[in-house]
Write a protein that holds these residues in place. Structure first.
Motif, PDB file in Angstrom:
ATOM      1  N   VAL A  84       0.842  -1.190   0.000  1.00 36.02           N
ATOM      2  CA  VAL A  84       0.000   0.000   0.000  1.00 36.02           C
ATOM      3  C   VAL A  84       0.882   1.246   0.000  1.00 36.02           C
ATOM      4  CG1 VAL A  84      -1.783   1.301   1.220  1.00 36.02           C
ATOM      5  CG2 VAL A  84      -1.824  -1.207   1.250  1.00 36.02           C
ATOM      6  N   ILE A  85       0.738   2.059  -1.038  1.00 39.77           N
ATOM      7  CA  ILE A  85       1.462   3.329  -1.105  1.00 39.77           C
ATOM      8  C   ILE A  85       0.612   4.360  -0.375  1.00 39.77           C
ATOM      9  CG2 ILE A  85       2.441   5.095  -2.609  1.00 39.77           C
ATOM     10  CD1 ILE A  85       2.630   2.952  -4.805  1.00 39.77           C
ATOM     11  N   ALA A  86       1.060   4.749   0.833  1.00 37.25           N
ATOM     12  CA  ALA A  86       0.266   5.639   1.681  1.00 37.25           C
ATOM     13  C   ALA A  86       0.989   6.953   1.935  1.00 37.25           C
ATOM     14  CB  ALA A  86      -0.054   4.939   3.003  1.00 37.25           C
ATOM     15  N   THR A  87       1.672   7.432   0.916  1.00 36.64           N
ATOM     16  CA  THR A  87       2.408   8.690   1.006  1.00 36.64           C
ATOM     17  C   THR A  87       1.562   9.832   0.443  1.00 36.64           C
ATOM     18  OG1 THR A  87       3.344   8.430  -1.201  1.00 36.64           O
ATOM     19  CG2 THR A  87       4.568   7.450   0.634  1.00 36.64           C
ATOM     20  N   PRO A  88       1.973  11.098   0.663  1.00 35.24           N
ATOM     21  CA  PRO A  88       1.301  12.209  -0.015  1.00 35.24           C
ATOM     22  C   PRO A  88       1.297  12.012  -1.528  1.00 35.24           C
ATOM     23  CG  PRO A  88       2.716  13.043   1.725  1.00 35.24           C
ATOM     24  CD  PRO A  88       2.984  11.563   1.623  1.00 35.24           C
ATOM     25  N   THR A  89       0.340  12.630  -2.188  1.00 33.22           N
ATOM     26  CA  THR A  89       0.089  12.395  -3.611  1.00 33.22           C
ATOM     27  C   THR A  89       1.320  12.548  -4.493  1.00 33.22           C
ATOM     28  OG1 THR A  89      -2.199  13.114  -3.321  1.00 33.22           O
ATOM     29  CG2 THR A  89      -1.330  13.113  -5.562  1.00 33.22           C
ATOM     30  N   LEU A  90       2.043  13.642  -4.363  1.00 31.98           N
ATOM     31  CA  LEU A  90       3.192  13.868  -5.239  1.00 31.98           C
ATOM     32  C   LEU A  90       4.363  12.952  -4.891  1.00 31.98           C
ATOM     33  CD1 LEU A  90       3.167  17.768  -5.677  1.00 31.98           C
ATOM     34  CD2 LEU A  90       2.062  15.996  -7.063  1.00 31.98           C
ATOM     35  N   VAL A  91       4.496  12.592  -3.622  1.00 30.01           N
ATOM     36  CA  VAL A  91       5.557  11.667  -3.216  1.00 30.01           C
ATOM     37  C   VAL A  91       5.308  10.276  -3.795  1.00 30.01           C
ATOM     38  CG1 VAL A  91       6.701  10.581  -1.243  1.00 30.01           C
ATOM     39  CG2 VAL A  91       5.986  12.972  -1.108  1.00 30.01           C
ATOM     40  N   ALA A  92       4.020   9.931  -3.969  1.00 33.53           N
ATOM     41  CA  ALA A  92       3.662   8.605  -4.485  1.00 33.53           C
ATOM     42  C   ALA A  92       4.306   8.341  -5.842  1.00 33.53           C
ATOM     43  CB  ALA A  92       2.147   8.474  -4.582  1.00 33.53           C
ATOM     44  N   GLU A  93       4.488   9.375  -6.644  1.00 31.88           N
ATOM     45  CA  GLU A  93       5.109   9.203  -7.957  1.00 31.88           C
ATOM     46  C   GLU A  93       6.562   8.742  -7.803  1.00 31.88           C
ATOM     47  OE1 GLU A  93       4.566  12.556 -10.517  1.00 31.88           O
ATOM     48  OE2 GLU A  93       2.529  12.953  -9.799  1.00 31.88           O
ATOM     49  N   LYS A  94       7.276   9.315  -6.862  1.00 36.09           N
ATOM     50  CA  LYS A  94       8.665   8.906  -6.621  1.00 36.09           C
ATOM     51  C   LYS A  94       8.715   7.483  -6.078  1.00 36.09           C
ATOM     52  CE  LYS A  94       9.972  13.679  -5.525  1.00 36.09           C
ATOM     53  NZ  LYS A  94      10.484  14.597  -4.476  1.00 36.09           N
ATOM     54  N   VAL A  95       7.746   7.149  -5.234  1.00 30.06           N
ATOM     55  CA  VAL A  95       7.685   5.801  -4.661  1.00 30.06           C
ATOM     56  C   VAL A  95       7.483   4.772  -5.760  1.00 30.06           C
ATOM     57  CG1 VAL A  95       6.304   4.247  -3.221  1.00 30.06           C
ATOM     58  CG2 VAL A  95       6.902   6.541  -2.391  1.00 30.06           C
ATOM     59  N   MET A  96       6.600   5.067  -6.713  1.00 30.89           N
ATOM     60  CA  MET A  96       6.343   4.119  -7.802  1.00 30.89           C
ATOM     61  C   MET A  96       7.597   3.855  -8.618  1.00 30.89           C
ATOM     62  SD  MET A  96       2.546   4.838  -9.326  1.00 30.89           S
ATOM     63  CE  MET A  96       2.637   6.615  -9.357  1.00 30.89           C
ATOM     64  N   ALA A  97       8.390   4.898  -8.848  1.00 26.75           N
ATOM     65  CA  ALA A  97       9.619   4.727  -9.617  1.00 26.75           C
ATOM     66  C   ALA A  97      10.596   3.807  -8.893  1.00 26.75           C
ATOM     67  CB  ALA A  97      10.268   6.087  -9.867  1.00 26.75           C
ATOM     68  N   GLU A  98      10.634   3.921  -7.570  1.00 25.14           N
ATOM     69  CA  GLU A  98      11.518   3.070  -6.779  1.00 25.14           C
ATOM     70  C   GLU A  98      10.966   1.648  -6.668  1.00 25.14           C
ATOM     71  OE1 GLU A  98      13.680   3.153  -2.356  1.00 25.14           O
ATOM     72  OE2 GLU A  98      12.449   4.851  -3.040  1.00 25.14           O
ATOM     73  N   LEU A  99       9.636   1.550  -6.680  1.00 24.85           N
ATOM     74  CA  LEU A  99       8.984   0.249  -6.524  1.00 24.85           C
ATOM     75  C   LEU A  99       8.987  -0.565  -7.816  1.00 24.85           C
ATOM     76  CD1 LEU A  99       7.253  -1.628  -4.701  1.00 24.85           C
ATOM     77  CD2 LEU A  99       5.243  -0.335  -5.464  1.00 24.85           C
ATOM     78  N   ALA A 100       9.001   0.121  -8.951  1.00 27.85           N
ATOM     79  CA  ALA A 100       8.839  -0.541 -10.253  1.00 27.85           C
ATOM     80  C   ALA A 100       9.719  -1.779 -10.446  1.00 27.85           C
ATOM     81  CB  ALA A 100       9.064   0.455 -11.386  1.00 27.85           C
ATOM     82  N   PRO A 101      11.030  -1.697 -10.215  1.00 26.57           N
ATOM     83  CA  PRO A 101      11.860  -2.897 -10.457  1.00 26.57           C
ATOM     84  C   PRO A 101      11.681  -3.979  -9.400  1.00 26.57           C
ATOM     85  CG  PRO A 101      13.193  -1.121  -9.564  1.00 26.57           C
ATOM     86  CD  PRO A 101      11.847  -0.525  -9.848  1.00 26.57           C
ATOM     87  N   LEU A 102      10.922  -3.688  -8.348  1.00 24.71           N
ATOM     88  CA  LEU A 102      10.745  -4.634  -7.247  1.00 24.71           C
ATOM     89  C   LEU A 102       9.415  -5.374  -7.311  1.00 24.71           C
ATOM     90  CD1 LEU A 102      11.962  -2.274  -4.360  1.00 24.71           C
ATOM     91  CD2 LEU A 102      13.334  -3.967  -5.606  1.00 24.71           C
ATOM     92  N   MET A 103       8.529  -4.932  -8.199  1.00 28.60           N
ATOM     93  CA  MET A 103       7.209  -5.554  -8.283  1.00 28.60           C
ATOM     94  C   MET A 103       7.300  -6.945  -8.888  1.00 28.60           C
ATOM     95  SD  MET A 103       4.503  -2.556  -9.390  1.00 28.60           S
ATOM     96  CE  MET A 103       3.168  -3.762  -9.506  1.00 28.60           C
ATOM     97  N   THR A 104       6.449  -7.836  -8.364  1.00 28.43           N
ATOM     98  CA  THR A 104       6.374  -9.197  -8.903  1.00 28.43           C
ATOM     99  C   THR A 104       4.928  -9.492  -9.280  1.00 28.43           C
ATOM    100  OG1 THR A 104       5.895 -10.256  -6.769  1.00 28.43           O
ATOM    101  CG2 THR A 104       8.220  -9.899  -7.335  1.00 28.43           C
ATOM    102  N   ALA A 105       4.724 -10.552 -10.024  1.00 28.12           N
ATOM    103  CA  ALA A 105       3.386 -10.920 -10.479  1.00 28.12           C
ATOM    104  C   ALA A 105       2.488 -11.330  -9.319  1.00 28.12           C
ATOM    105  CB  ALA A 105       3.469 -12.055 -11.494  1.00 28.12           C
ATOM    106  N   ASN A 106       3.079 -11.780  -8.216  1.00 21.78           N
ATOM    107  CA  ASN A 106       2.294 -12.245  -7.064  1.00 21.78           C
ATOM    108  C   ASN A 106       1.966 -11.137  -6.075  1.00 21.78           C
ATOM    109  OD1 ASN A 106       2.402 -14.930  -7.977  1.00 21.78           O
ATOM    110  ND2 ASN A 106       4.415 -15.219  -7.026  1.00 21.78           N
ATOM    111  N   MET A 107       2.405  -9.926  -6.375  1.00 22.91           N
ATOM    112  CA  MET A 107       2.238  -8.790  -5.482  1.00 22.91           C
ATOM    113  C   MET A 107       1.121  -7.886  -6.016  1.00 22.91           C
ATOM    114  SD  MET A 107       5.074  -5.784  -4.907  1.00 22.91           S
ATOM    115  CE  MET A 107       6.345  -6.955  -4.390  1.00 22.91           C
ATOM    116  N   VAL A 108       0.198  -7.500  -5.156  1.00 17.03           N
ATOM    117  CA  VAL A 108      -0.838  -6.541  -5.544  1.00 17.03           C
ATOM    118  C   VAL A 108      -0.502  -5.204  -4.897  1.00 17.03           C
ATOM    119  CG1 VAL A 108      -3.286  -5.934  -5.457  1.00 17.03           C
ATOM    120  CG2 VAL A 108      -2.592  -8.321  -5.801  1.00 17.03           C
ATOM    121  N   VAL A 109      -0.456  -4.159  -5.710  1.00 18.74           N
ATOM    122  CA  VAL A 109      -0.116  -2.819  -5.234  1.00 18.74           C
ATOM    123  C   VAL A 109      -1.358  -1.942  -5.308  1.00 18.74           C
ATOM    124  CG1 VAL A 109       1.335  -0.787  -5.609  1.00 18.74           C
ATOM    125  CG2 VAL A 109       2.260  -3.085  -6.023  1.00 18.74           C
TER     126      VAL A 109
END
Length: 300
Positions: free
Chosen positions: A69-94
């Motif tokens: 769960v990305i529970a950061t302020p709206t604009l920070v969430a964009e930076k979080v997604m960039a950091e999360l992108a290479p870590l996501m797996t098919a078994n993970m729901v975001v």
């Protein structure tokens, strides 16, 4: 029985903390791990028993997670997604809790090429003027709505999982188009916050500010309560949902100007008609909601 084996919360504050508390209270989560940029708030969450562990390393935090769960302020969430992108797996729901969905969708499209099918955009319509993990509450989402904005490629399984997560917290889940969500929230939440902040700021700069606030009655406190909300979060929302908020400001300004003209002209008919329409609209909506809740209540 609904169960999330491992839940990872990115950005432990009011929303993420309340979600963790609600799921723990229902026995619906095995392990809650939090990550973020400030060790102090994460440590506080651990001390309060809101989370089971924390780390500043996102890769470590999300490894093996069923739900992130990305529970950061709206604009920070964009930076979080960039950091999360290479870590996501098919078994993970975001999923996320951001108050604006259009900018999250666009950011995800830039980062991933397209919004992943296992990324469910969401927004719980609940909150408090207080912020931080200390303000988290087990019943924050009880009898509140959570809006999910699934896209054409959103996985049915992922959507079902996130729906069940919020329903387990006592929320009513509804689905809505991204653009519709942002327009509705601009009118019902974002604009009121802009008005409350602006009114308090204007009065605070008045030469008679001390007396104004000293003698402020319940109506002023009720209307301006939300001006105590987290300024950074609402700064982000104002920028992220700019177009819809501007439209709301323009519509409100036109109506306010009409009432101003009626007051200046002493036109009591226009003033009374405006006030009566507003009272009828509010009473009809909110009284109807109240009666519906009373009817559903087992104690009624």
């Amino acid at each position: 029985m609904f169960l999330i084996n491992k839940l990872t919360i990115i950005g432990l504050g009011l929303m993420g903390g309340s979600l963790a508390k609600a799921l723990k209270a229902q026995g619906a989560v095995g392990e809650v791990v939090a990550t973020g940029r400030r060790a102090e708030s994460l440590e506080r969450g651990l001390q309060l028993g809101v989370i089971d562990s924390y780390t500043l390393d996102m890769a470590e935090a999300v490894a093996g997670a069923d739900v992130v769960v990305i529970a950061t302020p709206t604009l920070v969430a964009e930076k979080v997604m960039a950091e999360l992108a290479p870590l996501m797996t098919a078994n993970m729901v975001v999923t996320d809790v951001a108050s604006v969905k259009g900018n999250i969708q666009k950011a995800a499209e830039r980062i991933f090429g397209d919004v992943p099918s296992n990324f469910v955009l969401g927004h719980p319509i609940a909150g408090s003027e207080q912020s931080g993990v200390e303000a988290s509450a087990v019943d924050l989402f009880l009898d509140h709505r959570v809006i999910l904005t699934p896209l054409a490629n959103t996985s049915d399984a992922a959507l079902s999982l996130i729906r069940s997560m919020w329903e387990t917290c006592g929320a009513e889940v509804v689905c809505m188009d991204v653009a519709e969500h942002d327009a509705v929230l601009a009118a019902t939440s974002h604009l009121p916050h802009v008005l409350a902040y602006t009114l308090v700021d204007a009065l605070a700069q008045n030469g008679a500010a001390a007396d104004i606030f000293r003698f402020a009655a319940g109506g002023f406190r009720d209307f301006t309560r939300i001006a105590s909300s987290d300024p950074t979060m609402w700064h982000d929302i104002a920028l992220a949902n700019r177009d819809a908020i501007l439209q709301g400001i323009d519509t409100f300004a036109a109506h306010l100007n009409t009432v101003r003209g009626a007051i200046a002209d002493g036109d009591g008919d226009v003033i009374l008609e405006t006030f009566e329409r507003a009272k009828h609209a509010r009473d009809e909506h909110f009284l109807g909601q109240y009666l519906a809740r009373q009817k559903k209540s087992p104690s009624s």
